[in-house]
Design an enzyme around this catalytic site. Sequence first.
Site, mmCIF file in Angstrom:
data_model
loop_
_atom_site.group_PDB
_atom_site.id
_atom_site.type_symbol
_atom_site.label_atom_id
_atom_site.label_comp_id
_atom_site.label_asym_id
_atom_site.label_seq_id
_atom_site.Cartn_x
_atom_site.Cartn_y
_atom_site.Cartn_z
ATOM 1 N N THR A 52 -10.818 -6.970 -5.043
ATOM 2 C CA THR A 52 -12.113 -6.923 -5.750
ATOM 3 C C THR A 52 -12.684 -5.504 -5.665
ATOM 4 O OG1 THR A 52 -13.086 -7.833 -3.715
ATOM 5 C CG2 THR A 52 -12.745 -9.366 -5.516
ATOM 6 N N ASN A 91 -10.833 -2.773 -5.786
ATOM 7 C CA ASN A 91 -10.036 -1.847 -6.606
ATOM 8 C C ASN A 91 -10.631 -1.603 -7.992
ATOM 9 O OD1 ASN A 91 -6.871 -2.971 -5.195
ATOM 10 N ND2 ASN A 91 -8.023 -1.150 -4.688
ATOM 11 N N ASP A 140 0.829 -1.211 0.000
ATOM 12 C CA ASP A 140 0.000 0.000 0.000
ATOM 13 C C ASP A 140 0.861 1.257 0.000
ATOM 14 O OD1 ASP A 140 -2.341 1.389 -0.053
ATOM 15 O OD2 ASP A 140 -2.854 1.075 2.057
ATOM 16 N N GLY A 141 0.335 2.304 -0.620
ATOM 17 C CA GLY A 141 0.982 3.618 -0.564
ATOM 18 C C GLY A 141 1.536 4.112 -1.891
ATOM 19 N N ASN A 142 1.226 3.417 -2.978
ATOM 20 C CA ASN A 142 1.755 3.850 -4.284
ATOM 21 C C ASN A 142 1.256 5.243 -4.664
ATOM 22 O OD1 ASN A 142 2.619 1.234 -4.273
ATOM 23 N ND2 ASN A 142 1.395 0.545 -6.023
ATOM 24 N N ARG A 173 -5.447 -1.667 8.389
ATOM 25 C CA ARG A 173 -6.710 -2.400 8.203
ATOM 26 C C ARG A 173 -6.468 -3.599 7.294
ATOM 27 N NH1 ARG A 173 -7.629 2.726 6.271
ATOM 28 N NH2 ARG A 173 -7.239 2.961 4.044
ATOM 29 N N ARG A 222 0.208 7.698 -2.708
ATOM 30 C CA ARG A 222 0.812 8.752 -1.877
ATOM 31 C C ARG A 222 2.271 8.982 -2.247
ATOM 32 N NH1 ARG A 222 -1.161 5.944 3.317
ATOM 33 N NH2 ARG A 222 -1.824 4.455 1.727
ATOM 34 N N ARG A 273 -0.842 9.222 -9.950
ATOM 35 C CA ARG A 273 -0.861 8.013 -9.118
ATOM 36 C C ARG A 273 -0.196 6.830 -9.822
ATOM 37 N NH1 ARG A 273 -4.061 7.299 -5.013
ATOM 38 N NH2 ARG A 273 -4.336 5.119 -5.594
ATOM 39 N N HIS A 296 2.453 3.313 -9.056
ATOM 40 C CA HIS A 296 2.308 1.887 -9.388
ATOM 41 C C HIS A 296 3.522 1.410 -10.190
ATOM 42 C CE1 HIS A 296 -1.591 2.229 -7.736
ATOM 43 N NE2 HIS A 296 -2.179 2.813 -8.755
HETATM 44 C C1 IPE Z 1 -5.635 -2.804 -0.498
HETATM 45 O O1 IPE Z 1 -5.209 -1.493 -0.631
HETATM 46 C C2 IPE Z 1 -5.439 -3.547 -1.781
HETATM 47 C C3 IPE Z 1 -4.063 -3.678 -2.233
HETATM 48 C C4 IPE Z 1 -2.993 -3.319 -1.600
HETATM 49 C C5 IPE Z 1 -3.916 -4.298 -3.503
HETATM 50 P P1 IPE Z 1 -6.222 -0.294 -0.855
HETATM 51 O O2 IPE Z 1 -5.392 0.936 -0.813
HETATM 52 O O3 IPE Z 1 -7.045 -0.516 -2.054
HETATM 53 O O4 IPE Z 1 -7.157 -0.421 0.430
HETATM 54 P P2 IPE Z 1 -8.079 0.654 1.132
HETATM 55 O O5 IPE Z 1 -9.073 1.114 0.104
HETATM 56 O O6 IPE Z 1 -7.215 1.776 1.571
HETATM 57 O O7 IPE Z 1 -8.695 -0.079 2.270
HETATM 58 C C1 IPE Z 2 -1.501 0.212 -3.457
HETATM 59 O O1 IPE Z 2 -1.300 1.581 -3.478
HETATM 60 C C2 IPE Z 2 -1.702 -0.363 -4.842
HETATM 61 C C3 IPE Z 2 -3.042 -0.875 -5.108
HETATM 62 C C4 IPE Z 2 -4.033 -0.863 -4.268
HETATM 63 C C5 IPE Z 2 -3.266 -1.439 -6.415
HETATM 64 P P1 IPE Z 2 -2.509 2.603 -3.517
HETATM 65 O O2 IPE Z 2 -2.840 2.869 -4.950
HETATM 66 O O3 IPE Z 2 -3.632 2.113 -2.688
HETATM 67 O O4 IPE Z 2 -1.844 3.881 -2.885
HETATM 68 P P2 IPE Z 2 -2.490 4.912 -1.851
HETATM 69 O O5 IPE Z 2 -3.084 4.126 -0.728
HETATM 70 O O6 IPE Z 2 -3.542 5.675 -2.604
HETATM 71 O O7 IPE Z 2 -1.350 5.770 -1.439
HETATM 72 MG MG MG Z 3 -4.081 2.344 -0.724
#
Ligand code: IPE
Ligand code: IPE
Ligand code: MG
Length: 235
Positions: free
Chosen positions: A52, A54, A6-8, A177, A10, A19, A23
Site C-alpha cells: 500500500t 508503494n 526486494d532489491g530490484n 524489516r 539496486r 529502476r 522490475h
Molecule cells: C516492500 O519493499 C514491498 C515489496 C517488496 C513489494 P519496499 O522496498 O517497498 O520496502 P521499504 O520501503 O524498503 O520498507
Molecule cells: C522490490 O524492489 C520491488 C517492489 C517493491 C515493487 P525495490 O523496487 O524496492 O528495489 P530497491 O529496494 O529500491 O532496491
Molecule cells: Mg525495496
Amino acid sequence: MACVMDGNGRWAARRSLPRTAGHEAAEAAVIDTIEAARSAGIQWLSLYAFSTENWQRPAGEVDVLMRLVRRTIRKHAPALHARGVRCRFLGMADPRIPPPLAQDITDLTTLTSDNRRMTLTIAFDHGGRRDIVEAARSLIRAAVPAEQVTEATFARHLPYSDTPDVDLVIRTSGEQRISNFMLWQVAYAEWVFPRVLWPDFRATHLWECLDAYRRRQRRFGDVRRPAATTGEGVR
Ligand code: IPE
Ligand code: IPE
Ligand code: MG
C-alpha cells in the site's frame, strides 16, 4: 512460506539501468521461486509484489509495475494452471489498479480456483495493517459481541483467512524489516535475509534459505527443547 521480493532497484542501479529494468528482471526470479517451492512440496507460498506504501513511488515506476504484473499473469497463467497452482491476490482495494489488470487478476483467480497442489498468494496493493483494520470492520458488521472476539475469531475475519500462519519469510537484498507485510500471519515466523537482490534469486538460494530454516529452533515462547523443524512441512 513467504518472500518479500526486494532489491530490484539496486539490481538495476548496479548496472546503470533505470529502476524499471530491475522490475523487469524480477520475473525470472518469481517463476523460478514458484517452481522451486512447488517441487519442494511447499503448499502455501506468498509473494509480496506491491505494498500500500508503494503507491508513493513515481507514477512512471508504478505504471511500469502494473504493466509488468499484467504481462507476467498473461504469459504464465496457462503454465501455473497446468501445474496445479491456485493463484489469488491479497490486497487489491485501490481504484488506481488499472481495470484491465484487475480483470486479468480475476480471470487467473477463477481459472485456478480448484487447483490444490500449491496456493500462491500474491500480496498486491497489500498492507498488513489494512488487513487488520478490515478484520475489525468485518467483526463489527457481523455484530460479533466483544467477549466472543478471540484470536481465532479475529483471524477468521482476515482476508483469505484459510492462509496458515507463515513459518518462514525470506526477504532478499539484505534489508531487515517487515514493511507492513502480513503482520498477523508472520507473528511467529522465522526470517532469513539473504543478501542476494531479488532479480538474482534462484532455486539454489531457496534451498539455502530452507536449510537455514531447518537449523532454527522454534520455541514459541516455551523453554522445552522443541521438535526439530523440517523443510517439508514449511508453510
Ligand atoms: C516492500 O519493499 C514491498 C515489496 C517488496 C513489494 P519496499 O522496498 O517497498 O520496502 P521499504 O520501503 O524498503 O520498507
Ligand atoms: C522490490 O524492489 C520491488 C517492489 C517493491 C515493487 P525495490 O523496487 O524496492 O528495489 P530497491 O529496494 O529500491 O532496491
Ligand atoms: Mg525495496
